[in-house]
Design a protein around this motif. Structure first.
Motif, short mmCIF file in Angstrom:
data_model
loop_
_atom_site.label_atom_id
_atom_site.label_comp_id
_atom_site.label_asym_id
_atom_site.label_seq_id
_atom_site.Cartn_x
_atom_site.Cartn_y
_atom_site.Cartn_z
N ALA A 55 0.84 -1.20 0.00
CA ALA A 55 0.00 0.00 0.00
C ALA A 55 0.88 1.26 0.00
N SER A 56 1.97 1.21 0.73
CA SER A 56 2.88 2.36 0.77
C SER A 56 3.51 2.61 -0.59
N ILE A 57 3.87 1.52 -1.28
CA ILE A 57 4.44 1.68 -2.62
C ILE A 57 3.44 2.32 -3.56
N GLU A 58 2.16 1.89 -3.48
CA GLU A 58 1.12 2.48 -4.32
C GLU A 58 0.99 3.98 -4.04
N THR A 59 1.03 4.35 -2.76
CA THR A 59 0.92 5.76 -2.38
C THR A 59 2.09 6.57 -2.93
N LEU A 60 3.30 6.02 -2.80
CA LEU A 60 4.48 6.73 -3.29
C LEU A 60 4.46 6.86 -4.81
N MET A 61 3.96 5.85 -5.50
CA MET A 61 3.84 5.93 -6.95
C MET A 61 2.85 7.04 -7.34
N GLN A 62 1.75 7.16 -6.57
CA GLN A 62 0.77 8.21 -6.84
C GLN A 62 1.35 9.60 -6.57
N ARG A 69 4.24 10.34 -7.29
CA ARG A 69 5.18 10.52 -8.39
C ARG A 69 6.61 10.74 -7.89
N VAL A 70 7.02 9.94 -6.91
CA VAL A 70 8.41 10.05 -6.45
C VAL A 70 9.35 9.69 -7.59
N ASP A 71 10.53 10.29 -7.58
CA ASP A 71 11.51 10.05 -8.64
C ASP A 71 12.24 8.73 -8.46
N GLY A 72 12.26 8.23 -7.23
CA GLY A 72 12.96 6.98 -6.95
C GLY A 72 12.62 6.49 -5.57
N LEU A 73 13.12 5.31 -5.23
CA LEU A 73 12.71 4.65 -3.99
C LEU A 73 13.91 3.97 -3.33
N ILE A 74 14.03 4.14 -2.01
CA ILE A 74 15.02 3.44 -1.21
C ILE A 74 14.28 2.43 -0.33
N LEU A 75 14.69 1.18 -0.39
CA LEU A 75 14.04 0.12 0.39
C LEU A 75 14.98 -0.35 1.48
N ILE A 88 6.87 -7.16 -4.94
CA ILE A 88 7.10 -5.74 -4.66
C ILE A 88 7.73 -5.06 -5.87
N TYR A 89 8.73 -5.70 -6.45
CA TYR A 89 9.42 -5.10 -7.58
C TYR A 89 8.49 -4.96 -8.79
N ASP A 90 7.59 -5.93 -8.98
CA ASP A 90 6.63 -5.84 -10.08
C ASP A 90 5.76 -4.61 -9.94
N ARG A 91 5.42 -4.25 -8.71
CA ARG A 91 4.55 -3.09 -8.49
C ARG A 91 5.26 -1.78 -8.81
N MET A 92 6.60 -1.78 -8.77
CA MET A 92 7.33 -0.53 -8.95
C MET A 92 7.62 -0.21 -10.41
N GLY A 93 7.40 -1.16 -11.29
CA GLY A 93 7.63 -0.91 -12.71
C GLY A 93 9.06 -0.49 -12.99
N ASN A 94 9.23 0.65 -13.68
CA ASN A 94 10.56 1.14 -14.05
C ASN A 94 11.11 2.18 -13.09
#
Length: 335
Positions: free
Chosen positions: A107-114, A116-122, A134-140
């Protein structure tokens, strides 16, 4: 209508400096930023909104970070390095706690994608088994992972050399004359716990010292787990002269439990921890431990992610920072 050039002239700085201050694209000293903002206010300059700017350049200058909530201050110290590095580079940080829950993480990944973050640190080691979905949800989306161990997808990775750290901790005990050494590990399903334990075994085997099963106890990286593991170890008649406790939080639990049992540290028992959290030097006695460069871990993650945002096709990198032993007062030479 005033322009950036007008502001630069009034503030006595370059136009590019004005742009960096207004758009927050690079750290500028407080004194210069105050001059620029004062000039902009005097000239009634209105900067374009962050939303409009992000739509124009397809960037939000925002980074998302997912971290597992824990009582361990290690995570907070790494996040501090991430946040400060983002600030100096003109990026905003959105921090999400996963609470170790896969559903919450998704759910957090979906929120961050909405957003429009430029990148993600896990930094979510409790969710190692969820990596593929998880990686599938992040696309490119550009991603940097911190301390997840082996991954099935290509990404930049920042990690400490836990194998070498476990070896150094055990070798420090051996070099102080200890031959009967126990180990309280973290959960061995986690790569960090596994590699620190492997480092322990490597040093013991190198010194031709026995690995006694009753002195090797798996725990949970938390204070209470360390205390419980020590009580379990004490149920055996013969005790080690030293213990490698695989993080400082568990070492705190061991110190407390030893005190309750009137076992003196380091006179009766030497202890070395791992992480070098800030409070380690304020324990009584102060904790000998393995230092992880937490601020540099955070900074390296931000630097790698921004480089990836700028060049998505470059070769993926693994940045490994080396641990060191910090000698304090919980280890003495064994007589």
């Amino acid at each position: 209508m005033a322009t950036m050039k007008d502001i630069a002239k009034l503030a006595g700085v370059s136009t590019s400096t004005v742009s960096h201050v207004i758009n927050k694209t690079r750290f500028v000293s407080d004194e210069i930023a105050e001059r620029v903002n004062g000039a902009a206010k005097e000239l009634h300059y209105y900067a374009p909104s962050a939303l409009a700017r992000s739509l124009k350049i397809n960037r939000t200058n925002t980074i998302g970070m997912l971290v597992t909530t824990s009582t361990n201050p290690f995570f907070g110290e790494v996040v501090k390095g991430v946040e400060r590095s983002c600030y100096h580079l003109g990026y905003n940080l959105i921090l999400c706690n996963t609470e170790g829950d896969a559903t919450r993480m998704k759910a957090s990944i979906e929120t961050l994608m909405q957003k429009r973050v430029d990148g993600l640190i896990l930094m979510c080691s409790t969710l190692e088994g969820e990596q593929d979905e998880i990686y599938d949800r992040m696309g490119n989306l550009p991603v940097v992972i911190m301390d997840w161990g082996p991954t099935s997808f290509a990404c930049d990775k920042i990690q400490d050399n836990s194998l070498h750290g476990g070896y150094l901790a055990t070798k420090h005990l051996i070099d102080n004359g200890h031959t009967e050494i126990g180990c309280i590990t973290g959960p061995l399903v986690k790569s960090q716990a596994q590699t620190r334990f492997e480092g322990f075994k490597q040093a013991m085997n190198e010194a031709k010292l026995p690995l006694k099963p009753e002195w090797i106890i798996e725990s949970d990286f938390e204070c209470e787990g360390g205390a419980n593991a020590f009580v379990q170890m004490q149920q055996h008649a013969h005790q080690p002269s030293a213990i490698f406790v695989c993080n400082d939080m568990m070492a705190m639990g061991v110190l407390n439990s030893a005190h309750e049992q009137s076992i003196k540290v380091p006179e009766d028992l030497s202890i070395i921890g791992y992480d070098d959290i800030h409070i380690a030097k304020f324990m009584t006695p102060s904790l000998t431990t393995v230092h992880q460069p937490k601020y540099r871990l955070g900074k390296a993650a931000v630097d790698a992610l921004i480089a990836r945002i700028g060049d998505s096709n470059s070769e993926k990198k693994v940045v490994e920072l080396e641990p060191t032993v910090v000698e304090r007062n919980t280890v003495i030479a064994h007589r």
